[in-house]
Scaffold this motif. Structure first.
Motif, PDB file in Angstrom:
ATOM      1  N   THR A  17       0.832  -1.206   0.000  1.00 62.80           N
ATOM      2  CA  THR A  17       0.000   0.000   0.000  1.00 62.80           C
ATOM      3  C   THR A  17       0.864   1.253   0.000  1.00 62.80           C
ATOM      4  O   THR A  17       0.576   2.223  -0.717  1.00 62.80           O
ATOM      5  CB  THR A  17      -0.941   0.009   1.221  1.00 62.80           C
ATOM      6  N   GLU A  21       0.881   4.348  -2.554  1.00 55.94           N
ATOM      7  CA  GLU A  21       0.704   5.732  -2.095  1.00 55.94           C
ATOM      8  C   GLU A  21       1.814   6.639  -2.630  1.00 55.94           C
ATOM      9  O   GLU A  21       1.570   7.786  -3.002  1.00 55.94           O
ATOM     10  CB  GLU A  21       0.701   5.792  -0.563  1.00 55.94           C
ATOM     11  N   TRP A 146      -5.725  13.203  10.939  1.00 56.41           N
ATOM     12  CA  TRP A 146      -4.662  12.202  10.859  1.00 56.41           C
ATOM     13  C   TRP A 146      -3.787  12.269  12.102  1.00 56.41           C
ATOM     14  O   TRP A 146      -3.869  13.229  12.879  1.00 56.41           O
ATOM     15  CB  TRP A 146      -3.816  12.417   9.592  1.00 56.41           C
ATOM     16  N   TYR A 152      -1.638  13.280   6.125  1.00 55.17           N
ATOM     17  CA  TYR A 152      -1.667  11.819   6.092  1.00 55.17           C
ATOM     18  C   TYR A 152      -0.239  11.323   5.849  1.00 55.17           C
ATOM     19  O   TYR A 152       0.495  11.897   5.042  1.00 55.17           O
ATOM     20  CB  TYR A 152      -2.572  11.330   4.964  1.00 55.17           C
ATOM     21  N   LEU A 157      -0.983   4.835   7.895  1.00 56.25           N
ATOM     22  CA  LEU A 157      -1.080   3.580   7.158  1.00 56.25           C
ATOM     23  C   LEU A 157      -0.745   2.400   8.071  1.00 56.25           C
ATOM     24  O   LEU A 157      -1.463   1.396   8.105  1.00 56.25           O
ATOM     25  CB  LEU A 157      -0.132   3.634   5.959  1.00 56.25           C
ATOM     26  N   ARG A 182     -11.414   6.407   6.798  1.00 56.09           N
ATOM     27  CA  ARG A 182     -10.710   7.310   5.877  1.00 56.09           C
ATOM     28  C   ARG A 182      -9.468   6.630   5.305  1.00 56.09           C
ATOM     29  O   ARG A 182      -9.177   6.759   4.106  1.00 56.09           O
ATOM     30  CB  ARG A 182     -10.302   8.606   6.589  1.00 56.09           C
ATOM     31  N   CYS A 183      -8.731   5.962   6.149  1.00 59.95           N
ATOM     32  CA  CYS A 183      -7.531   5.266   5.681  1.00 59.95           C
ATOM     33  C   CYS A 183      -7.882   4.197   4.649  1.00 59.95           C
ATOM     34  O   CYS A 183      -7.167   4.010   3.657  1.00 59.95           O
ATOM     35  CB  CYS A 183      -6.794   4.623   6.861  1.00 59.95           C
ATOM     36  N   THR A 185     -10.404   4.039   2.597  1.00 61.66           N
ATOM     37  CA  THR A 185     -10.999   4.490   1.336  1.00 61.66           C
ATOM     38  C   THR A 185      -9.992   5.163   0.416  1.00 61.66           C
ATOM     39  O   THR A 185     -10.364   5.627  -0.672  1.00 61.66           O
ATOM     40  CB  THR A 185     -12.171   5.455   1.598  1.00 61.66           C
ATOM     41  N   ARG A 186      -8.738   5.184   0.803  1.00 57.05           N
ATOM     42  CA  ARG A 186      -7.727   5.790  -0.060  1.00 57.05           C
ATOM     43  C   ARG A 186      -7.505   4.906  -1.298  1.00 57.05           C
ATOM     44  O   ARG A 186      -7.524   3.670  -1.210  1.00 57.05           O
ATOM     45  CB  ARG A 186      -6.431   5.998   0.707  1.00 57.05           C
TER      46      ARG A 186
END
Length: 202
Positions: A17, A21, A146, A152, A157, A182-183, A185-186
């Motif tokens: 991930t 990102e 965050w 973020y 993460l 929120r994390c 749905t990235r």
């Protein structure tokens, strides 16, 4: 050359991930390996150079880096343009590093002990418990969406990840539940899940 030894749907999915990102997919070769799973399936992979047969493991031209937080620190320093960590000298750098190392030194042990149903004064004296973990995260989120406030980072993460894997462990705290959502749905999470699904399919 950078190579990530990875098993889909495992702790190394967090590093995958992070790679998404940071937009560095083309910089890191993916080497799928098998690992021993909690359900008893799988097993050590002779192709995996990790001394304990685990993942993640990052190989940078023969230099091996293990442990998720160490790999995250290594990659965010190597690719600062990825924007997932405050750079050295930034006032938030200390908080960022603290969250990365707090996760492995305090949070994950406390959650594993609680999930295992174990109880011993040495555990709470050393790692504290889930109440203290919840309080620390909640206090940080009271200052912004965050862990670092408005930014973020790889800390979010990593620290939210056990709640994404084990939803029942997520504290009954609206701020924490919203943060986990929120994390999750990235777009990088969806990209990681697609890569893992393709690896699982085969």
């Amino acid at each position: 050359m950078l190579t990530l030894y990875h098993a889909p749907n495992s702790r190394s999915s967090r590093v995958l991930t992070l790679i998404e990102e940071m937009g560095i997919r083309d910089e890191v070769a993916l080497r799928p390996v098998t690992i021993r799973r909690f359900d008893g399936s799988g097993g050590p992979d002779a192709a995996n150079p990790h001394p304990e047969g685990k993942v993640p493991l990052l190989d940078h031209d023969g230099t091996l880096i293990s442990e998720t937080a160490a790999i995250m620190l290594y990659l965010t320093a190597l690719f600062p343009q990825g924007g997932m960590a405050p750079p050295p000298g930034d006032p938030q750098r200390g908080a960022y590093l603290t969250w990365l190392f707090w996760y492995g030194a305090v949070m994950e042990p406390a959650l594993i002990v609680a999930r295992s149903g174990l109880s011993h004064p040495a555990f709470t004296a050393t790692w504290r418990g889930t109440d203290e973990v919840t309080a620390r995260i909640s206090a940080a989120l009271a200052r912004g969406p965050w862990l670092l406030g408005e930014r973020y980072s790889a800390a979010d993460l990593l620290v939210h990840s056990p709640y994404a894997w084990f939803r029942e462990a997520t504290p009954d705290d609206p701020a924490i539940r919203d943060w986990v959502a929120r994390c999750q749905t990235r777009p990088a999470v969806a990209a990681m899940q697609a890569r893992d699904a393709a690896l699982m399919a085969g």
